[in-house]
Design an enzyme around this catalytic site. Structure first.
Site, PDB file in Angstrom:
ATOM      1  N   GLU A  59      96.123 -42.349 -52.436  1.00 10.96           N
ATOM      2  CA  GLU A  59      96.043 -42.471 -53.890  1.00 10.96           C
ATOM      3  C   GLU A  59      97.434 -42.267 -54.481  1.00 10.96           C
ATOM      4  OE1 GLU A  59      95.011 -43.801 -56.268  1.00 10.96           O
ATOM      5  OE2 GLU A  59      93.328 -42.804 -57.235  1.00 10.96           O
ATOM      6  N   ASP A  60      97.700 -42.954 -55.573  1.00  9.87           N
ATOM      7  CA  ASP A  60      99.013 -42.809 -56.197  1.00  9.87           C
ATOM      8  C   ASP A  60      99.124 -41.496 -56.972  1.00  9.87           C
ATOM      9  OD1 ASP A  60      97.182 -43.674 -58.093  1.00  9.87           O
ATOM     10  OD2 ASP A  60      98.348 -45.403 -58.756  1.00  9.87           O
ATOM     11  N   ASP A 105      94.840 -37.478 -61.507  1.00 10.29           N
ATOM     12  CA  ASP A 105      94.938 -36.953 -62.872  1.00 10.29           C
ATOM     13  C   ASP A 105      93.668 -36.150 -63.149  1.00 10.29           C
ATOM     14  OD1 ASP A 105      95.441 -36.485 -65.514  1.00 10.29           O
ATOM     15  OD2 ASP A 105      95.454 -38.570 -66.148  1.00 10.29           O
ATOM     16  N   LYS A 136      98.865 -34.359 -60.850  1.00 11.10           N
ATOM     17  CA  LYS A 136      99.244 -33.892 -62.188  1.00 11.10           C
ATOM     18  C   LYS A 136      98.704 -32.505 -62.452  1.00 11.10           C
ATOM     19  CE  LYS A 136      99.788 -37.751 -65.289  1.00 11.10           C
ATOM     20  NZ  LYS A 136      99.202 -38.498 -66.403  1.00 11.10           N
ATOM     21  N   PHE A 189     102.969 -39.043 -69.101  1.00  8.33           N
ATOM     22  CA  PHE A 189     102.665 -40.367 -68.579  1.00  8.33           C
ATOM     23  C   PHE A 189     103.843 -40.883 -67.774  1.00  8.33           C
ATOM     24  CE2 PHE A 189     101.438 -44.714 -68.142  1.00  8.33           C
ATOM     25  CZ  PHE A 189     100.091 -44.566 -67.860  1.00  8.33           C
ATOM     26  N   ASP A 213     101.921 -47.908 -63.235  1.00  5.05           N
ATOM     27  CA  ASP A 213     102.251 -48.831 -64.323  1.00  5.05           C
ATOM     28  C   ASP A 213     101.899 -48.263 -65.691  1.00  5.05           C
ATOM     29  OD1 ASP A 213      99.367 -49.007 -63.877  1.00  5.05           O
ATOM     30  OD2 ASP A 213      99.438 -50.632 -65.340  1.00  5.05           O
ATOM     31  N   ARG A 218     105.838 -51.105 -62.205  1.00  7.20           N
ATOM     32  CA  ARG A 218     105.384 -50.779 -60.851  1.00  7.20           C
ATOM     33  C   ARG A 218     106.502 -50.939 -59.831  1.00  7.20           C
ATOM     34  NH1 ARG A 218      99.713 -50.452 -60.795  1.00  7.20           N
ATOM     35  NH2 ARG A 218      98.602 -51.910 -62.148  1.00  7.20           N
TER      36      ARG A 218
HETATM   37  P1  IMP Z   1      91.930 -40.082 -62.779  1.00  9.38           P
HETATM   38  O1  IMP Z   1      90.555 -40.650 -62.559  1.00  9.38           O
HETATM   39  O2  IMP Z   1      92.087 -39.460 -64.150  1.00  9.38           O
HETATM   40  O3  IMP Z   1      92.369 -39.106 -61.704  1.00  9.38           O
HETATM   41  O4  IMP Z   1      92.890 -41.324 -62.837  1.00  9.38           O
HETATM   42  C1  IMP Z   1      93.640 -41.699 -61.785  1.00  9.38           C
HETATM   43  C2  IMP Z   1      94.229 -43.057 -62.012  1.00  9.38           C
HETATM   44  O5  IMP Z   1      94.717 -43.202 -63.347  1.00  9.38           O
HETATM   45  C3  IMP Z   1      95.432 -43.246 -61.109  1.00  9.38           C
HETATM   46  O6  IMP Z   1      95.058 -43.822 -59.887  1.00  9.38           O
HETATM   47  C4  IMP Z   1      96.324 -44.133 -61.942  1.00  9.38           C
HETATM   48  O7  IMP Z   1      95.992 -45.484 -61.717  1.00  9.38           O
HETATM   49  C5  IMP Z   1      95.995 -43.777 -63.371  1.00  9.38           C
HETATM   50  N1  IMP Z   1      96.952 -42.797 -63.922  1.00  9.38           N
HETATM   51  C6  IMP Z   1      96.735 -41.495 -64.185  1.00  9.38           C
HETATM   52  N2  IMP Z   1      97.824 -40.891 -64.681  1.00  9.38           N
HETATM   53  C7  IMP Z   1      98.785 -41.856 -64.733  1.00  9.38           C
HETATM   54  C8  IMP Z   1     100.181 -41.859 -65.146  1.00  9.38           C
HETATM   55  O8  IMP Z   1     100.772 -40.849 -65.578  1.00  9.38           O
HETATM   56  N3  IMP Z   1     100.822 -43.037 -65.033  1.00  9.38           N
HETATM   57  C9  IMP Z   1     100.238 -44.176 -64.559  1.00  9.38           C
HETATM   58  N4  IMP Z   1      98.959 -44.214 -64.157  1.00  9.38           N
HETATM   59  C10 IMP Z   1      98.236 -43.064 -64.238  1.00  9.38           C
HETATM   60 MG    MG Z   2      95.286 -46.027 -59.342  1.00 10.31          MG
END
Ligand code: IMP
Ligand code: MG
Length: 182
Positions: free
Chosen positions: A101-102, A105, A133, A154, A161, A167
């Site tokens: 996973e990138d 959050d 995060k 962010f 992205d 990206r």
């Molecule tokens: P989550 O479900 O809130 O954990 O969201 C995760 C996904 O949201 C990641 O895989 C990213 O694609 C996107 N995301 C969350 N935070 C950021 C950020 O700071 N920059 C870019 N994409 C983000």
């Molecule tokens: Mg993602």
């Protein structure tokens, strides 16, 4: 280091720092999965860059597969309600799955995905996230491998992205206020 993109206010992790950390993560994975085959799964599109670099640092046999999901509600927030746009191509039953996973959050996307993949009966399922995060609200996700902890801002670059841009930056940085329109 190279010139910072004018839309960024700060670089958090340089290209070299990312390369070194991904190499360390790959070495750890290699050790932990010795004698086994790992199925790397990434969630398109952000994590594809991280996964392809991580894959080259893993010395045990691997397979690679991809999923695409969309989180309802757009912009910078995730809702936790996930729609699968592209499912796995391969079978994972009885295999060792490692989700690349990138960024973690809220963790809602990943929580959904882990439950979904568990229903396919893999031998094991773990998570490698490049970034985690520091947020107030995070679903309880156990990440076996975490690249970097990062601030609740962010961020973009290295696969991440904003509206599909940035990206391709080889480093990771914080977007300037005023670029994000929500
Ligand atoms: P989550 O479900 O809130 O954990 O969201 C995760 C996904 O949201 C990641 O895989 C990213 O694609 C996107 N995301 C969350 N935070 C950021 C950020 O700071 N920059 C870019 N994409 C983000
Ligand atoms: Mg993602």
């Amino acid at each position: 280091m190279q010139d910072m993109h004018p839309h960024l206010k700060e670089v958090l992790f340089t290209e070299e720092e990312i390369r070194n950390r991904v190499a360390e993560m790959g070495a750890q994975v290699t050790k932990d999965y010795e004698g086994q085959t790992v199925v790397l799964i990434s969630v398109l599109r952000g994590a594809a860059i991280f996964m392809s670099d991580l894959a080259r640092e893993i010395k045990c046999p691997i397979e690679m597969d991809y999923m695409a999901v969309s989180s309802y509600g757009n912009g910078a927030k995730s809702s936790g309600v996930v729609r699968i746009l592209k499912d796995l191509t391969s079978q994972i039953e009885g295999k060792h799955v490692l989700i690349a996973e990138d960024i973690l959050d809220s963790g809602l996307t990943l929580r959904y995905l882990i439950n979904y993949l568990k229903s396919r009966n893999p031998a094991s399922i773990e998570v490698a996230t490049l970034l985690r995060k520091k947020t107030r609200l995070q679903a309880d996700i156990k990440c076996r491998y975490v690249g970097f902890e990062c601030p609740d801002e962010f961020i973009v670059g290295y696969g991440l992205d904003y509206n599909e841009r940035y990206r391709n930056l080889p480093y990771i940085g914080i977007l300037k206020d005023g670029i994000i329109q929500d």
